[in-house]
Structure formats: structure tokens, C-alpha cells
Design an enzyme around this catalytic site. Structure first.
Site: not given
Ligand code: UT7
Length: 330
Positions: A114, A255, A285
Site C-alpha cells: 500500500c 492511503h 482499498n
């Protein structure tokens, strides 16, 4: 530093197919209420079978190049952040290079989970700052649905598919572009978020497939704790290092893993909600794509102008985490 890298173009691609919480309620024992209250996610996008990360990445790249006014042949380098490459090799960067016709560029994939977009952007920026290259393409692309177990409620509600890309060029104006970054990793976090199968440790066998080792595993509670602290720490550090007041920050683009993690980081640097980019409700996500996707949407919505200070922050598998300070260039 004589030359800085600036972002000179941005673009994104999201698949049209929507998987919403109501649909997931039919697939696993979960509720729309649980997913929204624990994560902030309402729906996510799913790429069709037969298409992969390079497909999304190439489409995002074409938009970014057009936005920058850069022809594919002008590119020197392509860095792709992904944990879901089309295949182990050749790299997704090579596939995108071919697809967009960047015949003078070389390319490489970066696996920073990520935090991948921040790692890739920092690496690409070095080639501009050194004066070696003039035009670098950074892509964050992940088809998370390809490694998600849709019978595991702990993970299947979280992830989605998307890609976004930026073009980096030398900045001609002082104190504009990518001003700084703080990047971290700590491999002691390796057992809390991973995909165990398919690599050289556990090559694909009937057993690895039966044991669901080709899917994401996450110890959510542990990752949550580290993410809250890690992302907030590096966000605060970069703000303090540059002595930037919260009033001066135009947009914080974190994020998008969990709304509660985002809120904790934003609170640490005293940012009001209107200065925090949130699109987790629409996309979930999307790993390496979350930050450039947020940036691209913010740019399209007119939320950033030339001269604005923007902060990126991420946390992911590894553990990896980091923050980046950008002064918008166009
Ligand atoms: O992007 C990479 C980095 N990743 C992250 O930053 C993610 C970090 N972690 C998180 O965001 C959160 O930990 C999750 C959203 C994954 C989970 O939220 P949580 O509040 O930490 O829940 P939990 O894992 O502590 O689970 C609470 C309960 C459990 O039941 P018991 O054991 O208390 O009976 C779970 O089994 O919720 C249950 N649960 C669910 N219930 C309904 C877990 N998933 C679901 C679900 N629907 N989808």
C-alpha cells in the site's frame, strides 16, 4: 538541490463493475452497517476476468500522459507499483510500456504494497533530480479481486480494483514539485499481512491452492494498531520538518484502508475533514492505486491549484509506510 521533480500530469482508471455491500451480504456473513461503521466502505470496483493490472495501468497512463502533454515515446522510465502484477515476469511495467507505445522507456515493478506509490514516486523522482531523465511515468495499479477470497469476510469486504498514474518532469519553478518524503519499512510485520503462496517459498501446488495460500491474509486488529501509529507519525514528522501549519495544507491524501485510520492521522496534524481526501466509500482499498486515484479525483474536481501544499501518507504490508510533501505545479 538544483532540480526537483514535479507531477506534470495525472490520470486514473476504475472498472465499471460495482460490488456493493448489499451484494457482499449475500456472499458472506456480514452487514452493510458493519462494513460502513468499521471501515467506511460502501462499494468497490471489480475488473472483469481476462484483464489485469497492466490493462488498468495502461489506461490510467494514457490519461496522465495526455494531461501532461507528453507523448509516450518521450518517456525515459516507467515505474509500476503493484502487488498484483499480471504475472511474476515479465514486469507489468514492460507490459504497460508496450501497450502505450513508450518505445524509448525502460521499466520496472516495485512491490511496496500500500506504500508502493510513494516508494515508486520517490524512486522516479531521483532520476529527474539527478538530471539523468526528463520524463518518468509512475503507475499504481492493483487488481485486488484477483487475490481476494470472497468466502473470507475478514478481507473480502475491504479491497477493490483500480489504477492511477502520474507523469514526473523537472520543475522549472523553485520550491515546487516533490519537496520531500519520509519512507519506512519494518519486516517484523511480515506475518500480519501477506499472500503466502505462489512465490519461491511456497510455489503453487494442489496443497497451496487447497489451503487458500494464494489469497490475502490479514490480522486486521494488529495491522490496524500499527497503521494508526505509523501513518500518523510520518505525517506529523513531515509537517513539523517543513514547519508547515495545518492552515497551509490544502489537501491530505492518505492511503484508503480504513476511515478510522485516516481520521487518526488527520487529527494528529489537526486537519479539518474538508482538507482530507476520502474516497474509500466508493472504491475500498485499492492498494498501490489509492493515493494517485485520490489525487486524480481531487484534481478533476478542482480541489487543488498551483502552489498548493499536498501531503500523501500510506501504510501497508511489510510493514511499509511513509509520507510525501508536494507543492502542486500546475
Ligand atoms: O492497506 C493495508 C493496511 N491495512 C489496513 O490498514 C487495515 C487495518 N485493519 C482494519 O482496517 C480493521 O482491523 C478491519 C476493518 C480489517 C477489521 O475491523 P476491526 O474493528 O479491527 O474488527 P476485528 O478484526 O477486531 O473484528 C471484530 C469482529 C470479529 O468478531 P468477534 O471475534 O469479535 O466475534 C470479526 O469476526 O468483527 C468480525 N468481523 C466481521 N463481522 C461482520 C470481521 N469481519 C467482518 C465482516 N462482517 N466483514
Amino acid at each position: 538541490m538544483s532540480v526537483r521533480a514535479k507531477i506534470s500530469g495525472i490520470g486514473h482508471y476504475v472498472p465499471s463493475k460495482v460490488l456493493d455491500n448489499q451484494e457482499l451480504e449475500k456472499m458472506v456473513e456480514t452487514t452493510d452497517e458493519w462494513i460502513i461503521s468499521r471501515t467506511g466502505i460502501k462499494e468497490r470496483r471489480i475488473l472483469e476476468d481476462g484483464k489485469a493490472s497492466s490493462f488498468m495501468g495502461a489506461l490510467a497512463a494514457k490519461v496522465a500522459l495526455e494531461n501532461a502533454g507528453v507523448a509516450p515515446e518521450e518517456l525515459d522510465l516507467i515505474v509500476v507499483a503493484t502487488v498484483t502484477p499480471d504475472m511474476f515476469f515479465p514486469s507489468t511495467a514492460c507490459l504497460i510500456q508496450h501497450e502505450i507505445g513508450a518505445k524509448n522507456a525502460w521499466g520496472v515493478d516495485v512491490n511496496g504494497a500500500c506504500t508502493g506509490f510513494l516508494y515508486a514516486t520517490a524512486m522516479g523522482a531521483q532520476f529527474i533530480e539527478s538530471g539523468r531523465y526528463q520524463k518518468v511515468l509512475i503507475v499504481g495499479s492493483d487488481k485486488m479481486s484477483s487475490i481476494t477470497d470472497y468466502t473470507d469476510r475478514n478481507t473480502c469486504v475491504l479491497f477493490g480494483d483500480a489504477a492511477a498514474a502520474v507523469v514526473l518532469e523537472p520543475s522549472t519553478e523553485p520550491d515546487t514539485g516533490i519537496l520531500d518524503y519520509i519512507l519506512k519499512s519494518d519486516g517484523s510485520g511480515q506475518n500480519f499481512l501477506y499472500m503466502k503462496g505462489g512465490g519461491s517459498l511456497h510455489p503453487a501446488t494442489h496443497e497451496t491452492v487447497e489451503n487458500k495460500m494464494h489469497y490475502i491474509y490479514q490480522d486486521g486488529r494488529t495491522v490496524f494498531k500499527f497503521a494508526v501509529t505509523g501513518m500518523a507519525d510520518v505525517t506529523e514528522q513531515i509537517v513539523k520538518k517543513h514547519n508547515i501549519k495545518s492552515e497551509e495544507i490544502k489537501l491530505f491524501i492518505p492511503h484508503q484502508a480504513n476511515l478510522r485510520i485516516i481520521d487518526a492521522a488527520a487529527q494528529r496534524v489537526k486537519l479539518p475533514p474538508e482538507k482530507v481526501l476520502i474516497n474509500i466509500d466508493k472504491y475500498g482499498n485499492t492498494t498501490a492505486a489509492t493515493i494517485p486515484l485520490g489525487l486524480s479525483e481531487a484534481y478533476n474536481d478542482g480541489r487543488i491549484q498551483k502552489g498548493d501544499y499536498i501531503i500523501f501518507a500510506a501504510f501497508g504490508a511489510g510493514f511499509t509506510w511513509g509520507s510525501m510533501l508536494v507543492r502542486w505545479a500546475y
